[in-house]
Design a protein around this motif. Structure first.
Motif, PDB file in Angstrom:
ATOM      1  N   ILE A 184       0.849  -1.189   0.000  1.00  0.00           N
ATOM      2  CA  ILE A 184       0.000   0.000   0.000  1.00  0.00           C
ATOM      3  C   ILE A 184       0.885   1.240   0.000  1.00  0.00           C
ATOM      4  CG2 ILE A 184      -1.711   1.321   1.311  1.00  0.00           C
ATOM      5  CD1 ILE A 184      -2.901  -1.273   0.407  1.00  0.00           C
ATOM      6  N   LEU A 185       0.558   2.181  -0.866  1.00  0.00           N
ATOM      7  CA  LEU A 185       1.166   3.513  -0.842  1.00  0.00           C
ATOM      8  C   LEU A 185       0.035   4.509  -0.645  1.00  0.00           C
ATOM      9  CD1 LEU A 185       3.633   3.302  -3.863  1.00  0.00           C
ATOM     10  CD2 LEU A 185       4.237   3.422  -1.444  1.00  0.00           C
ATOM     11  N   ASN A 186       0.235   5.439   0.232  1.00  0.00           N
ATOM     12  CA  ASN A 186      -0.786   6.452   0.501  1.00  0.00           C
ATOM     13  C   ASN A 186      -0.549   7.670  -0.379  1.00  0.00           C
ATOM     14  OD1 ASN A 186      -2.309   5.425   2.950  1.00  0.00           O
ATOM     15  ND2 ASN A 186      -0.178   5.154   3.562  1.00  0.00           N
ATOM     16  N   ASN A 187      -1.617   8.154  -0.996  1.00  0.00           N
ATOM     17  CA  ASN A 187      -1.561   9.339  -1.838  1.00  0.00           C
ATOM     18  C   ASN A 187      -2.752  10.240  -1.488  1.00  0.00           C
ATOM     19  OD1 ASN A 187      -0.868  11.151  -3.857  1.00  0.00           O
ATOM     20  ND2 ASN A 187      -1.977  10.021  -5.435  1.00  0.00           N
ATOM     21  N   PRO A 188      -2.734  10.813  -0.287  1.00  0.00           N
ATOM     22  CA  PRO A 188      -3.885  11.607   0.142  1.00  0.00           C
ATOM     23  C   PRO A 188      -4.070  12.877  -0.680  1.00  0.00           C
ATOM     24  CG  PRO A 188      -2.106  11.761   1.747  1.00  0.00           C
ATOM     25  CD  PRO A 188      -1.665  10.795   0.701  1.00  0.00           C
ATOM     26  N   SER A 189      -5.309  13.314  -0.745  1.00  0.00           N
ATOM     27  CA  SER A 189      -5.617  14.539  -1.488  1.00  0.00           C
ATOM     28  C   SER A 189      -5.666  15.757  -0.576  1.00  0.00           C
ATOM     29  CB  SER A 189      -6.948  14.390  -2.225  1.00  0.00           C
ATOM     30  OG  SER A 189      -7.969  14.088  -1.310  1.00  0.00           O
ATOM     31  N   SER A 190      -5.749  15.527   0.717  1.00  0.00           N
ATOM     32  CA  SER A 190      -5.833  16.651   1.657  1.00  0.00           C
ATOM     33  C   SER A 190      -4.558  16.750   2.486  1.00  0.00           C
ATOM     34  CB  SER A 190      -7.048  16.474   2.568  1.00  0.00           C
ATOM     35  OG  SER A 190      -6.939  15.265   3.285  1.00  0.00           O
ATOM     36  N   LYS A 191      -4.471  17.830   3.245  1.00  0.00           N
ATOM     37  CA  LYS A 191      -3.319  18.037   4.116  1.00  0.00           C
ATOM     38  C   LYS A 191      -3.225  16.890   5.116  1.00  0.00           C
ATOM     39  CE  LYS A 191      -1.318  21.544   7.190  1.00  0.00           C
ATOM     40  NZ  LYS A 191       0.038  21.268   6.835  1.00  0.00           N
ATOM     41  N   ILE A 192      -2.040  16.355   5.291  1.00  0.00           N
ATOM     42  CA  ILE A 192      -1.828  15.209   6.169  1.00  0.00           C
ATOM     43  C   ILE A 192      -1.759  15.679   7.615  1.00  0.00           C
ATOM     44  CG2 ILE A 192      -0.215  13.354   6.743  1.00  0.00           C
ATOM     45  CD1 ILE A 192       0.635  13.445   3.755  1.00  0.00           C
ATOM     46  N   LYS A 193      -2.728  15.181   8.419  1.00  0.00           N
ATOM     47  CA  LYS A 193      -2.796  15.527   9.836  1.00  0.00           C
ATOM     48  C   LYS A 193      -3.081  14.254  10.625  1.00  0.00           C
ATOM     49  CE  LYS A 193      -6.134  18.280   9.034  1.00  0.00           C
ATOM     50  NZ  LYS A 193      -7.267  19.148   9.044  1.00  0.00           N
ATOM     51  N   GLU A 194      -2.848  14.326  11.895  1.00  0.00           N
ATOM     52  CA  GLU A 194      -3.066  13.178  12.784  1.00  0.00           C
ATOM     53  C   GLU A 194      -4.511  12.684  12.715  1.00  0.00           C
ATOM     54  OE1 GLU A 194      -1.092  10.834  15.849  1.00  0.00           O
ATOM     55  OE2 GLU A 194      -0.219  12.449  14.700  1.00  0.00           O
ATOM     56  N   ASP A 195      -5.462  13.612  12.683  1.00  0.00           N
ATOM     57  CA  ASP A 195      -6.867  13.219  12.755  1.00  0.00           C
ATOM     58  C   ASP A 195      -7.454  12.712  11.439  1.00  0.00           C
ATOM     59  OD1 ASP A 195      -6.786  15.751  11.628  1.00  0.00           O
ATOM     60  OD2 ASP A 195      -8.594  16.460  12.618  1.00  0.00           O
ATOM     61  N   ILE A 252      -0.415  -1.010  -9.314  1.00  0.00           N
ATOM     62  CA  ILE A 252       0.864  -1.290  -9.938  1.00  0.00           C
ATOM     63  C   ILE A 252       1.108  -2.774  -9.812  1.00  0.00           C
ATOM     64  CG2 ILE A 252       3.339  -0.841  -9.874  1.00  0.00           C
ATOM     65  CD1 ILE A 252       2.601   1.876  -8.589  1.00  0.00           C
ATOM     66  N   SER A 253       1.445  -3.417 -10.905  1.00  0.00           N
ATOM     67  CA  SER A 253       1.647  -4.858 -10.900  1.00  0.00           C
ATOM     68  C   SER A 253       3.069  -5.164 -11.319  1.00  0.00           C
ATOM     69  CB  SER A 253       0.656  -5.502 -11.883  1.00  0.00           C
ATOM     70  OG  SER A 253       0.903  -6.878 -11.978  1.00  0.00           O
ATOM     71  N   ASN A 254       3.642  -6.129 -10.646  1.00  0.00           N
ATOM     72  CA  ASN A 254       4.986  -6.569 -10.970  1.00  0.00           C
ATOM     73  C   ASN A 254       5.011  -8.079 -10.832  1.00  0.00           C
ATOM     74  OD1 ASN A 254       7.702  -6.823 -11.379  1.00  0.00           O
ATOM     75  ND2 ASN A 254       8.309  -6.024  -9.398  1.00  0.00           N
ATOM     76  N   GLY A 255       5.292  -8.759 -11.924  1.00  0.00           N
ATOM     77  CA  GLY A 255       5.324 -10.214 -11.892  1.00  0.00           C
ATOM     78  C   GLY A 255       6.412 -10.742 -10.987  1.00  0.00           C
TER      79      GLY A 255
END
Length: 112
Positions: free
Chosen positions: A9-20, A108-111
């Motif tokens: 898993i890779l995170n790609n958030p659209s909003s500002k990254i905050k604890e909550d 993303i796929s990698n054999g």
């Protein structure tokens, strides 16, 4: 991972990254780091439900969603010590290397 499949898993958030607003992302990362395959699958299924997301957004603690067989102490320790920098690094990789827009999803796929 199994003999047939690997998942990351890779995170790609659209909003500002905050604890909550990173409870689920941090929960997923902590789960990958502390759980075995069978518990991981069950816990991720529970975390991916919309009612879980709504409950976490309303302030419910993630430990309420632990499943039987999990090492709750190890999970909680990892969850509480995961910094936001890791999610920011994921976001930067997604946008700078993979050229994804903020919040954009990809597979993303990698054999093997």
């Amino acid at each position: 991972t199994s003999s047939h499949t690997r998942v990351g898993i890779l995170n790609n958030p659209s909003s500002k990254i905050k604890e909550d607003n990173t409870a689920i992302a941090r929960g997923i990362l902590a789960a990958f780091l502390t759980l075995n395959n069978s518990n991981l699958k069950s816990f991720l299924s529970k975390l991916s439900k919309e009612e879980t997301a709504k409950s976490l957004a309303a302030g419910t603690k993630i430990v309420k969603f632990l499943i039987p067989g999990m090492d709750g102490d190890a999970f909680e320790k990892k969850y509480n010590t995961l910094g936001l920098d890791l999610i920011k690094t994921h976001q930067m990789f997604c946008q700078e290397v993979l050229k994804l827009l903020p919040g954009q999803m990809a597979v993303i796929s990698n054999g093997r």
